[in-house]
Design an enzyme around this catalytic site. Structure first.
Site, short mmCIF file in Angstrom:
data_model
loop_
_atom_site.label_atom_id
_atom_site.label_comp_id
_atom_site.label_asym_id
_atom_site.label_seq_id
_atom_site.Cartn_x
_atom_site.Cartn_y
_atom_site.Cartn_z
N GLU A 248 0.81 -1.22 0.00
CA GLU A 248 0.00 0.00 0.00
C GLU A 248 0.84 1.27 0.00
O GLU A 248 0.38 2.34 0.39
CB GLU A 248 -0.97 0.01 1.20
CG GLU A 248 -1.94 -1.16 1.17
CD GLU A 248 -2.87 -1.21 2.36
OE1 GLU A 248 -3.93 -1.84 2.26
OE2 GLU A 248 -2.52 -0.64 3.42
N GLU B 123 -6.25 -7.53 -1.55
CA GLU B 123 -6.58 -7.86 -0.16
C GLU B 123 -8.09 -7.80 0.01
O GLU B 123 -8.69 -6.74 -0.16
CB GLU B 123 -5.95 -6.86 0.83
CG GLU B 123 -4.45 -6.84 0.87
CD GLU B 123 -3.93 -5.86 1.93
OE1 GLU B 123 -4.74 -5.38 2.75
OE2 GLU B 123 -2.73 -5.55 1.91
#
Length: 765
Positions: free
Chosen positions: A339, A415
Site C-alpha cells: 500500500e 486484499e
C-alpha cells in the site's frame, strides 16, 4: 536484517582444540513504542530501520516484545577450496511456442587465496522422473579460467539448448517438473573447490494490464492465469522457522487449489525452503520489499515516506534478497511495498536494476532480468491502479453480495478479508479457561478481553447491514456450539467470496488475494487454518470454490454455472441438480446433458427454481454434481440456503437434536510413522425416513493422550466439513505423520445432526 553475511574464519580457527563462537547482539536502533490504542505498526518508529515492521503490532497481531533482536536465520559453517561459487544465476528463454529453450548460467568466482589459479566450471542438468531415475539432459564443462589472487570474476556459460523441455505450471494448470542443476568448481592441482545445487523449473512468466478490465494479468508459458490466492504474513511471528512447517503451510495452500501467495511487505522475505516448497507445488509468489503504507508515509503521523533512514542499506538488502531467491520457478513478481512505494531514489534504483532484459541479451548477467517490478501493491493494474486505498473490505459479508456486478469496482483485489474463528479445541489450547466464553450478545457481539487481544472480529456488522451469521443458526450455547456454527459460516463465506469472483472471471475480474490465509500467532481473524495447523471450515469452502473445474450456484439468481480455469475445453458433460427439504425429501431434480464449456470461461448452463413462492421461512439443501460424458464425477457442491431475509433456525430443534448414526470405514497404510487413511462415509440410515447428514467433520486424535488437546496435527484431509444427502457415500484420503512410537491414532467423525462416531482403522503395515 535482510542481508546475508559470509565471513572467512580460516585464519581464526584452532584446528587442534575446540572453537567457540561468541555473538554480540544489539537491539534495533529504533524498536519503537506501542501507544495505548495499539495501532498499525505501533508508533511506526520501526520503519526507520531496514527490518520487519509487524513486530510493533497490527490489527491482526499483538506486538513482539524483543522485536527484531538477535539471530533469526541459519548460521552454518561451510568448507571450500581456495575458490568459491557465489550466487549462480539460472535463466531459461524460449522459442517456437515453448518447444525449445536455452538455459543461461552466470556465476561469480571468488578466489580467496593470494596466488593466481586456473579453474574449470562443470554444469550438470538432470530431470528426476516419477520412478526416481535421473535422466541426464546436459553436461557442460568450461575451458580453463584464470583468476588472479584475491579477485572476483563473473563467468557465463554459453546457452545450453533444450528440445521440448518439461514445462513448469502453476497449481491447477499442469505439473511442476523440476530439473536438478549441479555446478562444480575445480581448481588445477587442488581438485574440487566448491559445488552448488538447485531445483530449476523451465517456465516463462509475463504480466500486463488487460485493456478490457484495466486489471493486472499474469501469464505463464503463454497462458493467462486467473489468480486466486492468499496473503502471507510470516510462518511464525517469533521466527521459529522450519522446513517442515514451510512445507505443511505451502501444501495447505496448494490443497486449497490456490495458485498465488503474496508475501506482505511488513514482514520479511521468507527463507529458501519456503520458495522450494512453492516450486514443488506450483504456488506463484508475489514478493514485496519491506515497506508499508502505515509506517512509510500514509499512516497516522509519525509516518515518513523517506524511511528507512539508510537508503543504501535498503538497496543492498534488496539486491541480496533478489540474488537469494531469483532461481525459484515460483517467484513471479517483485513489489516495492504494501500500500505504498519506496522512497523515490530507492524506487528508481529498483526499477532500473530489476528491468526485464530484452531478447538477444544474456539475462543471467543481470540482477534478475526476467520478472516484473511494480512500485507498490496498489499500483500498475492492482486495485484502482493509482495508489488509492481500494483494497478490502475486511469483515463479515452478506454472501449473495459477492455475486453483484458492482461488489468490487476493479479487476484485481490484492486484499479482501473476512472472519476466521478456529475450532474450540484451538481456543482451549491457546487461551486460559477464563477466556473460553464466546462473545456475549447484547446489541451486537461483545468478546471477552482475551478474544479482543487476539484480534477477534464479529460475525455481524450492523453498520453494513450484515445480520449475525452465527446467530442465523439460532442462539449459541457455549464455546463448542459457537465454534461449530462459526466453521459453517467460515465455509459459506469464503466459498461465496471465491464463487462471486468466479462468476465474473475474465469479464470483470483478473484475480483476488484473500486477506489472509494464515496466521503467525493464535489470532482470531482471517485464516484458513490456525496457528496450530488445524484447518477451519474456511479452508474447505475455499478449496471447493477454487477447483480448476467447478460447478457452482449463483446466490443472486440461482443460476448453475460451470467454471473452467483450465487450458482445455469441456464437452458432452453433464450437470445433475437437486434440492432437498429438511426432511430429506428430494423436491427437485434435473439433469443437463451435452454441455460444452470453453477454456478459461464461466458458463451458465441452467437455473434452479428456488424460493419462487415462500409461504413460511424454509431452508433448502442444494446438491450440484458435474460429471464427464462417461459419468465420472468432476465437481460436487453442496449448499444450505434460506430466502433473502431468512435464517437457518430450522436447522436447530429436532433437526439437530434427533441425531442418527452414520457409517464410516477406513483402511490405512503405515510407513515409518506416516499414515495414509482411505475412508468411506455413507448416509445409509436404516430408518424409513431419509435424513440429510449435515456439517460432518473428521478429527484425528491420540487415543492415549491425557492432555486437554488430544489432536494429532497437522493432518491433510482431501475434504472436510461436508454433508451427505440420503443414500450418498463419499470417499476421502487423510494423511498425517506420527513422530512418537507411543501415539495411537484414532479417527473421529462428528456432525451437526449425526451421532459421534469412531471410524475403525484397518491397518496394513
Amino acid at each position: 536484517m535482510f542481508l546475508r553475511h559470509t565471513i572467512d574464519i580460516t585464519d581464526w580457527l584452532n584446528v587442534y582444540e575446540e572453537n567457540r563462537l561468541a555473538v554480540l547482539v544489539h537491539p534495533p536502533d529504533h524498536p519503537g513504542r506501542i501507544p495505548p490504542e495499539g495501532g498499525q505498526g505501533g508508533d511506526h518508529d520501526i520503519a526507520k530501520d531496514v527490518a520487519a515492521q509487524y513486530v510493533e503490532g497490527w490489527d491482526w497481531i499483538c506486538s513482539i516484545g524483543d522485536r527484531n533482536t538477535g539471530i533469526w536465520d541459519v548460521v552454518s559453517i561451510q568448507q571450500t577450496g581456495p575458490v568459491r561459487l557465489v550466487d549462480p544465476h539460472l535463466v531459461a528463454t524460449f522459442h517456437n511456442s515453448y518447444t525449445q529453450a536455452d538455459l543461461w548460467m552466470t556465476t561469480e568466482l571468488f578466489n580467496a587465496c593470494s596466488t593466481r589459479v586456473t579453474v574449470t566450471v562443470t554444469l550438470n542438468v538432470s530431470l528426476d522422473d516419477a520412478s526416481e531415475f535421473c535422466i541426464v539432459d546436459h553436461v557442460h564443462t568450461s575451458e580453463d579460467i584464470v583468476l588472479e589472487g584475491n579477485s572476483t570474476k563473473l563467468y557465463s556459460i554459453p546457452p545450453l539448448p533444450f528440445q521440448s523441455p518439461a514445462l513448469w505450471w502453476p497449481n491447477g494448470l499442469g505439473d511442476q517438473p523440476l530439473y536438478k542443476v549441479d555446478i562444480t568448481l575445480d581448481v588445477r592441482e587442488y581438485g574440487e573447490s566448491d559445488s552448488w545445487s538447485h531445483l530449476f523449473g523451465f517456465r516463462h512468466i509475463d504480466s500486463y494490464i488487460d485493456p478490457s478490465t484495466n486489471g493486472r494479468t499474469f501469464v505463464v508459458n503463454g497462458e493467462p492465469i486467473f489468480i486466486r490466492g492468499g496473503n502471507w504474513i510470516v510462518s511464525d511471528g517469533l521466527l521459529r522457522l522450519s522446513k517442515d512447517r514451510y512445507e505443511t503451510e505451502v501444501n495447505f495452500h496448494a490443497d486449497m487449489n490456490l495458485n498465488m501467495i503474496r508475501i506482505w511487505g511488513g514482514a520479511l522475505a521468507e527463507r529458501p525452503e519456503f520458495y522450494t516448497a512453492c516450486d514443488k507445488r506450483g504456488l506463484l509468489v508475489w514478493q514485496e520489499f519491506w515497506i508499508t503504507g502505515d509506517c512509510n508515509g500514509r499512516g497516522i503521523e509519525p509516518s515518513d515516506p523517506n524511511w528507512p533512514l539508510d537508503h543504501d542499506l535498503f538497496l543492498t538488502c534488496a539486491h541480496d534478497t533478489v540474488k537469494l531467491l531469483r532461481n525459484h520457478a515460483s517467484l513471479a513478481l517483485w513489489c516495492g511495498g504494501n500500500e505504498q512505494h519506496p522512497a523515490a531514489d530507492i524506487n528508481e534504483a529498483l526499477e532500473k536494476n530489476l528491468k526485464i532484459v530484452t531478447s538477444g541479451e544474456n539475462p543471467s548477467m543481470s540482477l534478475d532480468g526476467t520478472r516484473l517490478y511494480i512500485q507498490g501493491s496498489l499500483w500498475s493494474g492492482i486495485a484502482a491502479g493509482n495508489g488509492l486505498f481500494r483494497d478490502g473490505p475486511y469483515g463479515i459479508q452478506v454472501p449473495e453480495n459477492f455475486f453483484e456486478m458492482d461488489y468490487y469496482k476493479y479487476a484485481f483485489n490484492p486484499e479482501i478479508g473476512n472472519v476466521g474463528v478456529p475450532k474450540a479445541e484451538t481456543i482451549r489450547a491457546t487461551m486460559p479457561p477464563e477466556a473460553w466464553d464466546p462473545p456475549s450478545l447484547l446489541n451486537g457481539e461483545h468478546p471477552n478481553s482475551t478474544w479482543d487481544y487476539h484480534k477477534y472480529i464479529p460475525y455481524a456488522d450492523a453498520q453494513k447491514l450484515v445480520p449475525g451469521q452465527i446467530e442465523a443458526f439460532g442462539e449459541y450455547d457455549g464455546l463448542d456450539d459457537f465454534c461449530e456454527k462459526a466453521q459453517l459460516v467460515n465455509y459459506f463465506q469464503y466459498r461465496a467470496l471465491f464463487e462471486g469472483w468466479n462468476s465474473w472471471m475474465w469479464t470483470k475480474y483478473t484475480g483476488l488475494l484473500i486477506w489472509k490465509t494464515q496466521n503467525p500467532w493464535p489470532g482470531l481473524r482471517g485464516q484458513m487454518y490456525d496457528f496450530l495447523l488445524d484447518q477451519t471450515g474456511a479452508f474447505f469452502g475455499l478449496r471447493s470454490a477454487a477447483e480448476s473445474v467447478h460447478v457452482q450456484l449463483n446466490l443472486l439468481n440461482y443460476n448453475i454455472e460451470i467454471v473452467n480455469t483450465t487450458r482445455e475445453p469441456l464437452s458432452e458433460s453433464i450437470v445433475e441438480a437437486s434440492f432437498f427439504d429438511l426432511s430429506g425429501e428430494k423436491k427437485y431434480f434435473d439433469t443437463l446433458r451435452g454441455l460444452t464449456v470453453a477454456p478459461k470461461t464461466t458458463t451458465t448452463v441452467g437455473n434452479i427454481p428456488l424460493f419462487k413462492s415462500i409461504n413460511d421461512d424454509p431452508t433448502y439443501f442444494v446438491l450440484l454434481k458435474y460429471l464427464s460424458s462417461s459419468g465420472t464425477l468432476i465437481s460436487r457442491n453442496f449448499y444450505w440456503l434460506h430466502p433473502a431475509g431468512g435464517s437457518y433456525t430450522q436447522l436447530g430443534g429436532k433437526f439437530r437434536s434427533n441425531k442418527f448414526p452414520i457409517t464410516g470405514s477406513a483402511w490405512c497404510t503405515v510407513t515409518d510413522g506416516s499414515y495414509i487413511l482411505h475412508v468411506r462415509v455413507a448416509n445409509t440410515n436404516t430408518e424409513d425416513v431419509p435424513n440429510i447428514a449435515f456439517g460432518l467433520y473428521f478429527t484425528v486424535i491420540d487415543a492415549d493422550c491425557t492432555a486437554l488437546d488430544k489432536r494429532i496435527l497437522p493432518v491433510t484431509y482431501s475434504d472436510n466439513w461436508f454433508s451427505l444427502v440420503p443414500n450418498e457415500a463419499l470417499d476421502f484420503e487423510i494423511t498425517f505423520k506420527v513422530r512418537e512410537s507411543n501415539v495411537r491414532p484414532k479417527l473421529l467423525l462428528r456432525g451437526w445432526n449425526v451421532e459421534d462416531t469412531e471410524v475403525a482403522l484397518e491397518i496394513h503395515q
